[in-house]
Design an enzyme around this catalytic site. Sequence first.
Site, PDB file in Angstrom:
ATOM      1  N   ASP A  58      -4.854  -9.369  13.353  1.00 35.78           N
ATOM      2  CA  ASP A  58      -4.836  -7.948  13.713  1.00 35.78           C
ATOM      3  C   ASP A  58      -3.825  -7.784  14.862  1.00 35.78           C
ATOM      4  OD1 ASP A  58      -5.370  -5.423  14.927  1.00 35.78           O
ATOM      5  OD2 ASP A  58      -7.307  -5.392  13.902  1.00 35.78           O
ATOM      6  N   ILE A  59      -2.688  -7.173  14.536  1.00 37.08           N
ATOM      7  CA  ILE A  59      -1.584  -7.072  15.518  1.00 37.08           C
ATOM      8  C   ILE A  59      -2.011  -6.226  16.709  1.00 37.08           C
ATOM      9  CG2 ILE A  59       0.808  -6.342  15.838  1.00 37.08           C
ATOM     10  CD1 ILE A  59       1.054  -6.613  12.706  1.00 37.08           C
ATOM     11  N   PHE A  62      -3.902   3.675  15.093  1.00 37.90           N
ATOM     12  CA  PHE A  62      -4.141   4.708  14.082  1.00 37.90           C
ATOM     13  C   PHE A  62      -5.276   4.238  13.179  1.00 37.90           C
ATOM     14  CE2 PHE A  62      -0.974   8.190  13.698  1.00 37.90           C
ATOM     15  CZ  PHE A  62      -0.305   7.955  14.878  1.00 37.90           C
ATOM     16  N   ASN A  84       0.854  -1.200   0.000  1.00 36.39           N
ATOM     17  CA  ASN A  84       0.000   0.000   0.000  1.00 36.39           C
ATOM     18  C   ASN A  84       0.882   1.239   0.000  1.00 36.39           C
ATOM     19  OD1 ASN A  84       0.535   0.817   2.849  1.00 36.39           O
ATOM     20  ND2 ASN A  84      -0.380  -1.181   3.250  1.00 36.39           N
ATOM     21  N   ASP A 118      -4.699  -6.313   5.302  1.00 37.03           N
ATOM     22  CA  ASP A 118      -5.745  -7.115   5.944  1.00 37.03           C
ATOM     23  C   ASP A 118      -5.710  -8.562   5.466  1.00 37.03           C
ATOM     24  OD1 ASP A 118      -6.899  -5.096   7.536  1.00 37.03           O
ATOM     25  OD2 ASP A 118      -7.747  -4.193   5.736  1.00 37.03           O
TER      26      ASP A 118
HETATM   27  O1  C5P Z   1      -8.783  -1.918  11.332  1.00 32.30           O
HETATM   28  P1  C5P Z   1      -7.794  -0.981  10.773  1.00 32.30           P
HETATM   29  O2  C5P Z   1      -6.815  -1.623   9.832  1.00 32.30           O
HETATM   30  O3  C5P Z   1      -8.370   0.281  10.195  1.00 32.30           O
HETATM   31  O4  C5P Z   1      -6.975  -0.489  12.054  1.00 32.30           O
HETATM   32  C1  C5P Z   1      -5.866   0.320  11.972  1.00 32.30           C
HETATM   33  C2  C5P Z   1      -5.011   0.155  13.196  1.00 32.30           C
HETATM   34  O5  C5P Z   1      -4.843  -1.241  13.491  1.00 32.30           O
HETATM   35  C3  C5P Z   1      -3.624   0.699  13.002  1.00 32.30           C
HETATM   36  O6  C5P Z   1      -3.142   1.092  14.268  1.00 32.30           O
HETATM   37  C4  C5P Z   1      -2.856  -0.519  12.485  1.00 32.30           C
HETATM   38  O7  C5P Z   1      -1.459  -0.416  12.723  1.00 32.30           O
HETATM   39  C5  C5P Z   1      -3.502  -1.655  13.268  1.00 32.30           C
HETATM   40  N1  C5P Z   1      -3.556  -2.934  12.560  1.00 32.30           N
HETATM   41  C6  C5P Z   1      -2.815  -4.002  12.993  1.00 32.30           C
HETATM   42  N2  C5P Z   1      -2.879  -5.206  12.377  1.00 32.30           N
HETATM   43  C7  C5P Z   1      -3.703  -5.392  11.325  1.00 32.30           C
HETATM   44  C8  C5P Z   1      -4.487  -4.325  10.864  1.00 32.30           C
HETATM   45  C9  C5P Z   1      -4.392  -3.109  11.494  1.00 32.30           C
HETATM   46  O8  C5P Z   1      -2.055  -3.830  13.956  1.00 32.30           O
HETATM   47  N3  C5P Z   1      -3.739  -6.577  10.746  1.00 32.30           N
END
Ligand code: C5P
Length: 402
Positions: A308-309, A328, A211, A280
């Site tokens: 989702d980390i 964020f 991205n 994602d």
């Molecule tokens: O759900 P979304 O992707 O919009 O959320 C964004 C936040 O979640 C950011 O802080 C991003 O670093 C974190 N994130 C994550 N792991 C993912 C997706 C998003 O840590 N797989």
Amino acid sequence: MDLQGKKIVLGLTGGVACYKAAELCRALVKQGASVQVVMTAAATQFIGAVTMQALSGNPVYTDQWDARVANNMAHIDLTRDADAILIAPCSTDFMRKLAHGACDDLLSTLCVARPRRLPLHIAPAMNVEMWENPATVRNLAQLLEDGIKVFGPAAGAQACGETGYGRMLEADELLEDLVAAFQPKVLAGKRVLITAGPTFEAIDPVRGITNLSSGKMGYAVARAAHEAGAEVVLVSGPTALAAPRGVRRIDVQSARQMHDAVMGQLAGQQVFIGVAAVADWRVSNASDQKMKKTAGGAPQLQFSENADILAAVSASAAATGAPYCVGFAAESENLIEYGAAKRLRKGIPLLVGNIGPQTFGQDDNTVILFDAAGHTVLPRADKLTLARRLIAEIASRLPQPL
Ligand code: C5P
């Protein structure tokens, strides 16, 4: 301009690295500082006072018996309204003088005569054997004990042809260290883990999905956390950026690697800030070999969801009480509504919403902070300014030790 209105006394002592002091002087002025150069006699053997005068825009002092100073007290007058003294380059011999409180030239005398509130920083520059000499090591320990900050030195090839520690830092590195020294230490002693940049999800060994995240915001947050006194680990996806000074960077490519690196670093962290734009999905049928272009059809890619980390770290924090988690969000519409909902969904105390997806790659940004009390809009600013503000907001929300 990170040094707007700051008055810096820039001291030069004898060393080839005086040529870097010219660049440094220019950089300080460019950042808004007013620079007063003081040189030892040895420094004038390496670079002309006229050069430093032209670059600083101020008369240069080289002699404690300078007839231009009406009261003959340059050693007092030059530091009374200063905000910092930086000796760059600082020779072995000048370290000795500082360690012993010597007052045998203008620069050493003004250091001893400086008001106690005035920070003194040195950027050592010398041959590796001089740096490692037990006498220098003893003097260095004394300087550190006296509260003098030491910038560098770096290791590498030296002007004398030898290699090792003793190279003076480059002008841009010294500038970064000096700017950092001025920042309030609101995260002193804290451990902070940050993710930044995009991830890269492989399709085959030479292709992938990524991205437009540049990493600028995450790197600015890492720099601001380090400036605030934290020990910072930055887990970064592929970016073109250099790691901020003093920050330990772990390079990763995919979301899975980022997840594993974060989980591996989590123990003992007091703050986690997820700035990375994590993919994602990943390609679950990625090829080990470069895919061939065959007649009659494009490859059929299949996807599976990445972990989702942030949510994983937040779940661990819910169980153990740490780290304090910050996320964020980049939304293209309804930011207020989506931001507040996302904060709750991720189970985190603080979420930073970017206004508009156009933040990617930009130097400026406008953000909204969401917490349990509601939301606050931070005025548009460059990413480092916003990052410093965010760090201050985080520091003020951290649980206070009893
Ligand atoms: O759900 P979304 O992707 O919009 O959320 C964004 C936040 O979640 C950011 O802080 C991003 O670093 C974190 N994130 C994550 N792991 C993912 C997706 C998003 O840590 N797989």
